[in-house]
Motif scaffolding. Structure first.
Motif, PDB file in Angstrom:
ATOM      1  N   LEU A  60       0.643  -1.225  -0.023  1.00 11.09           N
ATOM      2  CA  LEU A  60       0.151   0.651  -0.051  1.00 11.09           C
ATOM      3  C   LEU A  60       0.985   1.090  -0.056  1.00 11.09           C
ATOM      4  O   LEU A  60       1.339   2.362  -0.459  1.00 11.09           O
ATOM      5  N   VAL A  61       1.572   1.379   0.384  1.00 13.43           N
ATOM      6  CA  VAL A  61       2.448   2.631   1.359  1.00 13.43           C
ATOM      7  C   VAL A  61       3.585   2.735  -0.500  1.00 13.43           C
ATOM      8  O   VAL A  61       3.790   3.587  -0.588  1.00 13.43           O
ATOM      9  N   ARG A  62       3.834   1.440  -0.653  1.00 13.31           N
ATOM     10  CA  ARG A  62       4.440   1.933  -2.226  1.00 13.31           C
ATOM     11  C   ARG A  62       3.650   2.124  -2.994  1.00 13.31           C
ATOM     12  O   ARG A  62       4.011   2.979  -3.861  1.00 13.31           O
ATOM     13  N   GLY A  63       2.203   2.176  -3.168  1.00 17.06           N
ATOM     14  CA  GLY A  63       1.146   1.767  -4.444  1.00 17.06           C
ATOM     15  C   GLY A  63       0.919   3.007  -4.544  1.00 17.06           C
ATOM     16  O   GLY A  63       1.038   4.449  -5.227  1.00 17.06           O
ATOM     17  N   ILE A  64       0.630   4.210  -2.819  1.00 17.66           N
ATOM     18  CA  ILE A  64       0.542   5.672  -2.387  1.00 17.66           C
ATOM     19  C   ILE A  64       2.048   6.281  -3.918  1.00 17.66           C
ATOM     20  O   ILE A  64       1.312   7.067  -3.310  1.00 17.66           O
ATOM     21  N   SER A  65       3.184   5.882  -3.442  1.00 15.52           N
ATOM     22  CA  SER A  65       4.505   6.933  -3.561  1.00 15.52           C
ATOM     23  C   SER A  65       4.014   6.263  -5.189  1.00 15.52           C
ATOM     24  O   SER A  65       4.340   7.728  -5.210  1.00 15.52           O
ATOM     25  N   LEU A  66       4.179   5.499  -5.707  1.00 14.87           N
ATOM     26  CA  LEU A  66       4.189   5.720  -7.070  1.00 14.87           C
ATOM     27  C   LEU A  66       2.713   6.690  -7.405  1.00 14.87           C
ATOM     28  O   LEU A  66       3.023   6.687  -8.466  1.00 14.87           O
ATOM     29  N   LEU A  67       1.675   6.784  -6.827  1.00 11.74           N
ATOM     30  CA  LEU A  67       0.831   7.492  -7.360  1.00 11.74           C
ATOM     31  C   LEU A  67       1.068   9.086  -7.671  1.00 11.74           C
ATOM     32  O   LEU A  67       1.233   9.891  -7.794  1.00 11.74           O
ATOM     33  N   PHE A  68       1.745   9.512  -5.968  1.00 13.47           N
ATOM     34  CA  PHE A  68       2.419  10.018  -5.633  1.00 13.47           C
ATOM     35  C   PHE A  68       3.633  10.944  -6.527  1.00 13.47           C
ATOM     36  O   PHE A  68       3.331  12.012  -7.209  1.00 13.47           O
TER      37      PHE A  68
ATOM     38  N   VAL B 210       2.400  20.453 -13.204  1.00 11.98           N
ATOM     39  CA  VAL B 210       0.536  21.350 -13.312  1.00 11.98           C
ATOM     40  C   VAL B 210       0.742  22.219 -11.754  1.00 11.98           C
ATOM     41  O   VAL B 210       2.455  22.333 -11.539  1.00 11.98           O
ATOM     42  N   SER B 211       0.253  22.764 -12.007  1.00 18.21           N
ATOM     43  CA  SER B 211       0.373  24.574 -10.853  1.00 18.21           C
ATOM     44  C   SER B 211       1.232  23.881 -10.168  1.00 18.21           C
ATOM     45  O   SER B 211       1.466  24.070  -8.662  1.00 18.21           O
ATOM     46  N   PHE B 212       0.151  22.598  -8.916  1.00 20.86           N
ATOM     47  CA  PHE B 212       0.054  22.501  -7.743  1.00 20.86           C
ATOM     48  C   PHE B 212       1.122  21.392  -7.616  1.00 20.86           C
ATOM     49  O   PHE B 212       0.898  20.952  -6.568  1.00 20.86           O
ATOM     50  N   SER B 213       2.208  20.522  -8.643  1.00 15.23           N
ATOM     51  CA  SER B 213       2.628  19.584  -8.275  1.00 15.23           C
ATOM     52  C   SER B 213       3.593  19.609  -7.466  1.00 15.23           C
ATOM     53  O   SER B 213       3.854  19.207  -6.090  1.00 15.23           O
ATOM     54  N   THR B 214       4.297  21.514  -6.724  1.00 11.31           N
ATOM     55  CA  THR B 214       5.284  21.633  -5.835  1.00 11.31           C
ATOM     56  C   THR B 214       4.771  21.307  -4.921  1.00 11.31           C
ATOM     57  O   THR B 214       5.721  21.531  -4.255  1.00 11.31           O
ATOM     58  N   LEU B 215       3.813  22.705  -4.698  1.00 12.64           N
ATOM     59  CA  LEU B 215       3.269  22.469  -3.465  1.00 12.64           C
ATOM     60  C   LEU B 215       2.912  20.893  -2.644  1.00 12.64           C
ATOM     61  O   LEU B 215       2.922  20.555  -1.752  1.00 12.64           O
ATOM     62  N   LEU B 216       2.012  20.311  -3.498  1.00 11.19           N
ATOM     63  CA  LEU B 216       2.256  18.922  -2.882  1.00 11.19           C
ATOM     64  C   LEU B 216       3.034  18.389  -2.891  1.00 11.19           C
ATOM     65  O   LEU B 216       2.898  17.677  -1.789  1.00 11.19           O
ATOM     66  N   GLN B 217       3.820  18.026  -3.248  1.00  8.37           N
ATOM     67  CA  GLN B 217       5.386  17.576  -3.116  1.00  8.37           C
ATOM     68  C   GLN B 217       5.398  17.772  -1.408  1.00  8.37           C
ATOM     69  O   GLN B 217       6.278  17.282  -1.074  1.00  8.37           O
TER      70      GLN B 217
END
Length: 396
Positions: free
Chosen positions: A11-19, A27-34
């Motif tokens: 699960l942690v690996r799957g979520i990490s891949l999506l992030f 996209v405009s919010f990629s950096t803020l989300l990261q």
């Protein structure tokens, strides 16, 4: 039950891949989300889970591993990842070359592709030797080296886990202070963005935790004071990192020393360990791991390599559109990201349904272990005394 998968890793690996897909889409919010996840991001957790999975796939639950056998399997897997990396690079270069000239020129400049078009034979050799890795194609090479080094990690850890950790810390410290790195001609500073001499520490921490699972122990033993400290650190790291990113100059030596992603700064290491400690010890999260609607995310974690490749293709496509076209309305960006995530989950769901043994158990295709490698790890892991609750896992 004995022989069951370690679903928390999946699960942690799957979520990490999506992030990682969202982070790389530009996209405009990629950096803020990261930056809103604390000092570290999905890459650290993905590498740590890779280390845990490598231990489950290649180390026997008791006694000493046959390092020659482990080496032949890990090196074969590393070579497969190397080939996948070169195919991705060749496909990207071909796609850029076929684009209309204005778009092609923009991408050549943005992704440091001009040299390879100016001197193709020279840079073909540089790419083959992993000295030229443009446009976010610098992640698989890190895994190539880490997976090839698994026999060395296991050999030292078999003698002493503390010795392995001490040597890893020493190499990490030397790499940060002395700027030890490998060459990447596509980077402005001519070094690997994911410095393998630094990132091996995160991988090694995961491998040591995986060895504990292999012995039937919890990967991160519970201690209430440590749990409280880890939870507080993980929570405080979110606003603290946002402040450092938004208010502190990027050229600040203190910020670079503590938070460098290339050198895997100490705050990033501590943050990644804190998150892993909380995730593997919080009872509420243990119930979440079993939710059936998260099946596609688990499947993404079990099938890391095809999902990673899918995400890289989609994120580079999105980034190319942003580079060549400019910004888009937020609603359109959100729609594009949602479609990309849906495609990855659909691919993962399909792979989870089609790659099954007659017993119904999924046959994983992950970044670290091939099916035959997994069989080696699984056969060792299915002994009742080996892993009581979780560990039929392959490696990323």
């Amino acid at each position: 039950m004995p022989g069951s998968r370690e679903t928390r890793i999946d699960l942690v690996r799957g979520i990490s891949l999506l992030f990682i897909f969202v982070d790389h889409s530009d996209v405009s919010f990629s950096t803020l989300l990261q930056q809103s996840r604390g000092f570290c991001d999905a890459a650290e957790l993905f590498v740590m889970m890779a280390g845990m999975s490598a231990a489950l796939a290649y180390a026997p639950p008791g006694g000493r591993a046959n390092l020659g056998r482990v080496g032949s399997r890990t090196w074969r897997r590393a070579f497969k990842l190397y080939r996948v990396h070169l195919v991705l690079l060749a496909a990207m270069l071909a796609a850029v070359a076929m684009l209309p000239l204005p778009w092609s020129q923009e991408l050549r400049s943005a992704w440091a592709l001009d040299p390879v078009f100016a001197a193709p034979w020279r840079y073909a050799l540089e790419a083959v030797s992993l000295r030229y890795m443009p446009a976010d194609l610098d992640i698989l090479p890190l895994y190539v080296l880490l997976i090839a080094a698994v026999p060395l990690f296991l050999g030292i850890a078999q003698r002493s886990a503390m010795l392995a950790l001490g040597l890893s810390l020493g190499l990490w410290l030397a790499a940060g202070l002395l700027h030890l790195n490998l060459t990447n001609l596509a980077e402005a500073r001519s070094g690997w963005f994911f410095n393998p001499f630094s990132w091996q520490l995160i991988f090694l921490c995961g491998l040591l935790a995986g060895l504990r699972i292999k012995r039937g122990e919890e990967p991160f033993p519970y201690s209430r004071p440590v749990f409280v400290a880890a939870a507080l650190f993980a929570l405080v790291a979110i606003p603290a990192n946002l402040y450092m990113q938004l208010e502190v100059s990027a050229d600040s030596p203190v910020r670079h020393l503590l938070m460098s992603k290339t050198s895997e700064g100490p705050l990033r290491v501590l943050n990644a360990l804190a998150i892993a400690y909380v995730v593997f010890n919080l009872d509420a999260l243990k119930r979440v791991f079993a939710w059936s609607w998260l099946g596609p995310v688990h499947a993404a974690g079990r099938n890391s390599l095809p999902i990673f490749v899918t995400g890289i293709v989609l994120s580079n496509t999105a980034a190319a559109v942003v580079i060549c076209h400019g910004s888009f309305p937020l609603a359109l960006e959100l729609t594009a990201i949602a479609i990309g995530l849906a495609i990855q989950l659909a691919v993962a769901h399909h792979l989870g349904r089609t790659r099954r043994e007659p017993s119904g158990e999924p046959v994983s295709s992950l970044v670290v272990a091939s099916p035959e490698d997994q069989d080696y790890g699984y056969a060792q892991a299915t002994e009742p005394a080996a892993i009581p609750d979780a560990a039929r896992n392959s490696a990323t």
